[in-house]
Design a protein around this motif. Structure first.
Motif, PDB file in Angstrom:
ATOM      1  N   LYS A 187       0.922  -1.072  -0.191  1.00  0.00           N
ATOM      2  CA  LYS A 187      -0.017  -0.042  -0.008  1.00  0.00           C
ATOM      3  C   LYS A 187       0.826   1.186   0.041  1.00  0.00           C
ATOM      4  CE  LYS A 187      -4.197  -2.031   2.253  1.00  0.00           C
ATOM      5  NZ  LYS A 187      -4.997  -2.092   3.360  1.00  0.00           N
ATOM      6  N   THR A 188       2.042   1.056   0.821  1.00  0.00           N
ATOM      7  CA  THR A 188       2.980   2.369   0.805  1.00  0.00           C
ATOM      8  C   THR A 188       3.690   2.658  -0.577  1.00  0.00           C
ATOM      9  OG1 THR A 188       3.391   1.965   2.994  1.00  0.00           O
ATOM     10  CG2 THR A 188       4.957   3.290   1.860  1.00  0.00           C
ATOM     11  N   ASP A 189       3.911   1.265  -1.267  1.00  0.00           N
ATOM     12  CA  ASP A 189       4.393   1.417  -2.768  1.00  0.00           C
ATOM     13  C   ASP A 189       3.364   1.949  -3.661  1.00  0.00           C
ATOM     14  OD1 ASP A 189       7.160   0.880  -1.736  1.00  0.00           O
ATOM     15  OD2 ASP A 189       6.754  -1.439  -2.548  1.00  0.00           O
ATOM     16  N   ILE A 190       2.191   1.609  -3.602  1.00  0.00           N
ATOM     17  CA  ILE A 190       1.251   2.261  -4.500  1.00  0.00           C
ATOM     18  C   ILE A 190       1.076   3.496  -4.129  1.00  0.00           C
ATOM     19  CG2 ILE A 190      -1.431   1.919  -4.778  1.00  0.00           C
ATOM     20  CD1 ILE A 190      -1.121  -0.963  -4.099  1.00  0.00           C
ATOM     21  N   SER A 191       0.975   4.050  -3.037  1.00  0.00           N
ATOM     22  CA  SER A 191       0.865   5.495  -2.749  1.00  0.00           C
ATOM     23  C   SER A 191       2.232   6.387  -3.543  1.00  0.00           C
ATOM     24  CB  SER A 191       0.955   5.792  -1.271  1.00  0.00           C
ATOM     25  OG  SER A 191       1.890   5.720  -0.797  1.00  0.00           O
ATOM     26  N   THR A 192       3.164   5.529  -3.368  1.00  0.00           N
ATOM     27  CA  THR A 192       4.388   6.168  -4.086  1.00  0.00           C
ATOM     28  C   THR A 192       4.086   6.324  -5.679  1.00  0.00           C
ATOM     29  OG1 THR A 192       5.887   5.373  -2.337  1.00  0.00           O
ATOM     30  CG2 THR A 192       7.018   6.078  -4.720  1.00  0.00           C
ATOM     31  N   VAL A 193       3.738   5.244  -6.581  1.00  0.00           N
ATOM     32  CA  VAL A 193       3.656   5.058  -7.971  1.00  0.00           C
ATOM     33  C   VAL A 193       2.394   5.707  -8.567  1.00  0.00           C
ATOM     34  CG1 VAL A 193       4.815   2.904  -7.720  1.00  0.00           C
ATOM     35  CG2 VAL A 193       2.550   2.740  -7.780  1.00  0.00           C
ATOM     36  N   VAL A 239       5.158  -2.978  -8.709  1.00  0.00           N
ATOM     37  CA  VAL A 239       3.736  -2.621  -8.150  1.00  0.00           C
ATOM     38  C   VAL A 239       3.026  -1.810  -9.133  1.00  0.00           C
ATOM     39  CG1 VAL A 239       2.886  -1.007  -6.503  1.00  0.00           C
ATOM     40  CG2 VAL A 239       4.660  -2.716  -5.767  1.00  0.00           C
ATOM     41  N   TYR A 240       3.831  -0.929  -9.788  1.00  0.00           N
ATOM     42  CA  TYR A 240       3.270   0.075 -10.964  1.00  0.00           C
ATOM     43  C   TYR A 240       2.427  -0.757 -12.039  1.00  0.00           C
ATOM     44  CZ  TYR A 240       2.846   3.405 -14.556  1.00  0.00           C
ATOM     45  OH  TYR A 240       2.408   4.226 -15.630  1.00  0.00           O
ATOM     46  N   THR A 241       3.197  -1.850 -12.797  1.00  0.00           N
ATOM     47  CA  THR A 241       2.699  -2.846 -13.450  1.00  0.00           C
ATOM     48  C   THR A 241       1.227  -3.555 -13.012  1.00  0.00           C
ATOM     49  OG1 THR A 241       4.885  -2.960 -14.450  1.00  0.00           O
ATOM     50  CG2 THR A 241       3.198  -4.750 -14.798  1.00  0.00           C
ATOM     51  N   PHE A 242       1.363  -3.903 -11.706  1.00  0.00           N
ATOM     52  CA  PHE A 242       0.340  -4.733 -11.090  1.00  0.00           C
ATOM     53  C   PHE A 242      -0.567  -3.788 -10.937  1.00  0.00           C
ATOM     54  CE2 PHE A 242      -1.476  -5.008  -6.903  1.00  0.00           C
ATOM     55  CZ  PHE A 242      -2.374  -6.289  -7.168  1.00  0.00           C
ATOM     56  N   ILE A 243      -0.891  -2.580 -10.541  1.00  0.00           N
ATOM     57  CA  ILE A 243      -2.080  -1.701 -10.503  1.00  0.00           C
ATOM     58  C   ILE A 243      -2.672  -1.370 -11.783  1.00  0.00           C
ATOM     59  CG2 ILE A 243      -1.172  -0.928  -8.211  1.00  0.00           C
ATOM     60  CD1 ILE A 243      -0.687   1.597  -9.270  1.00  0.00           C
ATOM     61  N   ASN A 244      -2.031  -1.637 -12.748  1.00  0.00           N
ATOM     62  CA  ASN A 244      -2.377  -0.962 -14.100  1.00  0.00           C
ATOM     63  C   ASN A 244      -3.030  -2.287 -14.661  1.00  0.00           C
ATOM     64  OD1 ASN A 244      -1.661   1.722 -14.637  1.00  0.00           O
ATOM     65  ND2 ASN A 244       0.471   0.800 -14.993  1.00  0.00           N
ATOM     66  N   ASP A 245      -2.637  -3.507 -14.355  1.00  0.00           N
ATOM     67  CA  ASP A 245      -3.090  -4.867 -14.551  1.00  0.00           C
ATOM     68  C   ASP A 245      -4.531  -4.925 -14.097  1.00  0.00           C
ATOM     69  OD1 ASP A 245      -1.050  -5.302 -16.181  1.00  0.00           O
ATOM     70  OD2 ASP A 245       0.012  -6.635 -14.987  1.00  0.00           O
TER      71      ASP A 245
END
Length: 355
Positions: free
Chosen positions: A74-80, A314-320
């Motif tokens: 979740k922290t990484d998602i908030s970054t990307v 993480v960036y690729t994951f949230i796009n997928d």
């Protein structure tokens, strides 16, 4: 009482205020369940991506975090999702993976053999090849024929103090022969001849060193330096050949002067390529120093690479999974739940009043 009872209604036929309250509660429960199910679904996706066996970020050594969990993703998602985040390219991903495969290298020592002697050789060659000397009492026939002079000089070594007769024709050797030859082949000419011999040895020694001027071993360096090293090795090969050709040109002139020791020649200085070779050496030294510095910073650079690759994952994951759409859907369901709860709460005071 009948009026109030009618207004209040009952739960069985869901009439009146009680019926209205039941319907409001059911609507709220459905809205809450839809919201909670959607939220749990997203949480499950995050949890699996964070630490699912084999496929989770936690279990991938490239990402460098054995304690990775849902909170961290979740922290990484908030970054990307920030505008300040710049996704890395496929080329960068490959380079980061190459970096993580690197093992610390031993320090590469400076090349101590790269000390070109061309300038000294050329300077000495010019001095000797152009030097003017005279025989004390020259034999004109030998001055006119360099090949004959060489033959006589060589023959003297086979006869003087060894034979009384000519080994070629069998005739008695004149008693004053050696004195005449000593005056022709005097000390000055012999000193020059020896100096030319020394020069030729210097040329051969320099030529033999060329193949070992620089030992470019890609295995001593990190993979990121391979392209630069290959380019330098190619340049070194071409320039070394030219350098040897220049030495051979000097050698040819020195041998010609040695064959005709009394005839000075004009020295023709060939292009050496010395500066170009030194430039290759300087470029190699730059790569060597960079590689040694890279060793010192490798651990920190690999940590940065792990972080960059993890954020990229993480960036690729949230796009997928269309994370933004998922969040919007949860927000919409949350709003529907809030409205349903508000509607339910608005009915409660009426029920208390009617009761």
């Amino acid at each position: 009482m009948e009026k109030y009872e009618a207004e209040l209604g009952n739960e069985e036929d869901k009439s009146g205020l009680l019926g209205e309250l039941l319907r409001a509660e059911e609507k709220f429960k459905k809205a809450r369940k839809a919201h909670d199910d959607k939220l749990l679904e997203l949480e499950g996706k995050l949890r699996n991506k964070a630490n699912k066996a084999d496929s989770g970020i936690k279990h991938n050594k490239s990402f460098g975090d054995a304690n990775y969990n849902v909170q961290k993703i979740k922290t990484d998602i908030s970054t990307v999702i920030q505008d300040t985040y710049s996704p890395i390219t496929d080329d960068q991903v490959g380079k980061f993976h190459d970096l993580l495969r690197e093992e610390p290298k031993s320090e590469i020592s400076e090349s101590s053999s790269f000390n070109l002697q061309y300038s000294a050789i050329a300077s000495k060659a010019k001095e000797l090849i152009e030097k003017k000397i005279q025989a004390s009492d020259p034999i004109q026939e030998l001055l006119n024929d360099a090949a004959l002079a060489t033959w006589v000089r060589t023959g003297r070594g086979h006869h003087q103090e060894k034979r009384d007769k000519c080994a070629f024709c069998g005739s008695d050797l004149p008693k004053d022969l050696w004195e005449k030859l000593d005056k022709h082949f005097n000390q000055e000419s012999e000193v020059l001849r020896q100096a030319l011999e020394n020069l030729l040895e210097s040329i051969e020694h320099e030529r033999s060193r060329v193949t070992n001027l620089l030992k470019i071993k890609n295995s001593d360096f990190y993979s990121k330096f391979a392209a630069g090293l290959d380019a330098l090795a190619e340049q070194l090969s071409t320039l070394s050949t030219s350098y040897c050709d220049s030495l051979d040109a000097i050698k040819e002139q020195a041998e010609k002067r040695k064959e005709d020791i009394f005839t000075p020649l004009e020295f023709d200085a060939p292009e050496s390529g010395e500066e170009d070779l030194n430039a290759v050496r300087d470029s190699f030294e730059q790569l060597r120093n960079e590689s040694n510095r890279f060793t010192a910073s490798l651990s920190a650079d690999q940590s940065k690479a792990c972080a960059a690759l993890r954020l990229h994952e993480v960036y690729t994951f949230i796009n997928d999974i269309k994370y933004d759409d998922e969040c919007k859907a949860i927000d919409a369901l949350n709003e529907a739940m809030r409205k349903a709860e508000k509607s339910k709460n608005e009915i409660l005071p009426k029920n208390r009043t009617a009761g």
